[in-house]
Design an enzyme around this catalytic site. Structure first.
Site, short mmCIF file in Angstrom:
data_model
loop_
_atom_site.label_atom_id
_atom_site.label_comp_id
_atom_site.label_asym_id
_atom_site.label_seq_id
_atom_site.Cartn_x
_atom_site.Cartn_y
_atom_site.Cartn_z
N PRO A 2 36.22 57.21 41.28
CA PRO A 2 36.08 58.67 41.42
C PRO A 2 36.69 59.37 40.21
CG PRO A 2 36.85 57.68 43.46
CD PRO A 2 36.90 56.61 42.42
N GLU A 3 35.92 60.27 39.61
CA GLU A 3 36.39 61.02 38.45
C GLU A 3 36.73 62.44 38.89
OE1 GLU A 3 34.31 60.45 34.82
OE2 GLU A 3 33.72 58.41 35.30
N HIS A 91 38.98 48.86 55.93
CA HIS A 91 39.65 49.38 54.73
C HIS A 91 40.24 50.77 54.93
CE1 HIS A 91 38.14 45.92 52.60
NE2 HIS A 91 36.89 46.24 52.91
N ARG A 109 39.53 48.44 47.50
CA ARG A 109 40.23 47.68 46.45
C ARG A 109 41.74 47.92 46.44
NH1 ARG A 109 36.13 48.45 41.27
NH2 ARG A 109 34.19 48.18 42.42
N ARG A 151 44.30 61.04 13.67
CA ARG A 151 44.05 59.99 14.66
C ARG A 151 42.78 59.22 14.29
NH1 ARG A 151 46.64 60.58 20.11
NH2 ARG A 151 48.07 62.35 19.96
#
Length: 270
Positions: A2-3, A91, A109, A151
C-alpha cells in the site's frame, strides 16, 4: 505494498467510524508483526476517546488524550470496518473495537505495525526524520532542486527517499517521471530547476488522482470496505514492460533501479 494514496484512502474510510468514539477494547490475536504489538496496548487504550485520525507518510495515527496509536500496513496489510463479533480469519491480527464495530488489521505477511506511543509524535523515531508531505505547500520544485544538489543517486531513488519526501512509492514515482519526460536513471543532481518544478507538480497530480479514484488496484490492497481501488486501470508505464507507449508507440522498457522494478519509455523520457 500500500502506497500513500491507499493509506490516505484507508484513513478517510475509517475516520467516520472512529473519530469522537470511545475505544472499547483492543484485541490482539498475533502480536508478531514487524515490531511486536505494544504489550499493554489494550490497557493503555481502553476507555480513551479518539480525538482524531490522521496520516503521516504511510503511517496512520489515531490520537487520544493519553497518546497515539501508530499503524503501518507494511507489505500486504489492510484495515476493514467490521461488526465487532465477526469471526476472525487466519490473517486478522488486531481489532480496534469501538462499541459494536471494529477496525480490523489483516496482514498476511506481518510486515505491518500496530503500536502505542505516549511521546510527542514529532519526536517519535519512526516519524522524526520524515520529509515533507507531497501534498503540502512545503513540497515544491525549488525544495527538490535544493535537496538534490551534488547528489549522484538516480532520480527515481531520490524521490522515493522518505527523508526527502514521504509517500512517493514505486508505482507513483514511475508514473510521475513519465509525465515529466524524465528517465528514472538520470542523476538527481543534474536535473534542472524547471524539471523539478514539473516533477513536484506531477507527483502531486498523480497522487491526488490516485486518492480520488481510491488507490491503486494491486492484489494485496483493498480499501476499508474490502473493495479494490481503481487507479491501476490508468497507469501509463508501471507494470507495462513490453507494451506500446500510449504517447509515442515505443515499447515500454523495464530496469531494476535500487532493487525496485522501474518502467519507462526510452523515446519520451530522456
Amino acid at each position: 505494498m500500500p502506497e500513500l494514496p491507499e493509506v490516505e484512502t484507508t484513513k478517510r474510510g475509517i475516520e467516520p467510524y472512529l473519530e469522537a468514539k470511545r475505544i472499547t477494547d483492543i484485541v490482539v490475536r498475533n502480536a508478531s508483526l514487524r515490531q511486536p504489538v505494544t504489550a499493554n496496548i489494550a490497557e493503555c487504550c481502553k476507555g480513551q476517546r479518539i480525538l482524531s485520525v490522521s496520516r503521516r507518510g504511510k503511517y496512520l495515527l489515531i490520537a487520544t488524550a493519553n497518546g497515539n496509536i501508530l499503524i503501518h500496513l507494511g507489505m500486504s496489510g489492510s484495515l476493514r470496518v467490521v461488526p465487532a463479533k465477526t469471526p476472525a480469519q487466519k490473517h486478522d491480527h488486531v481489532d480496534l473495537v469501538v462499541g459494536k464495530q471494529a477496525v480490523r488489521l489483516r496482514d498476511p505477511r506481518r510486515f505491518g505495525l500496530f503500536l502505542w506511543s505516549e511521546e510527542e509524535l514529532a519526536e517519535h523515531p519512526l516519524l522524526k526524520y520524515l520529509g515533507p508531505e507531497p501534498l503540502d505547500d512545503a513540497f515544491t520544485g525549488e525544495y527538490l532542486w535544493k535537496m538534490s544538489r551534488k547528489r549522484r543517486v538516480a532520480i527515481k531513488n531520490f524521490i522515493m527517499n522518505s527523508h526527502i519526501v514521504v509517500g512517493v512509492g514505486n508505482i507513483y514515482a514511475n508514473e510521475a517521471l513519465f509525465m515529466c519526460g524524465i528517465r528514472p536513471t538520470r542523476q538527481a543532481g543534474i536535473i534542472s530547476r524547471a524539471d523539478y518544478e514539473r516533477l513536484a507538480t506531477n507527483i502531486r497530480r498523480v497522487l491526488e488522482e490516485a486518492i480520488r479514484q481510491g488507490g491503486t488496484t494491486l492484489k494485496d490492497f483493498r480499501n476499508e470496505e474490502g473493495k479494490p481501488g481503481y487507479f491501476a486501470q490508468e497507469l501509463q508505464v508501471y507494470g507495462r514492460a513490453g507494451e506500446a507507449c500510449s504517447c509515442c508507440g515505443e515499447t515500454i522498457r523495464s530496469k531494476v533501479i535500487g532493487q525496485r522494478s522501474s518502467f519507462y519509455c526510452s523515446k519520451c523520457q530522456k
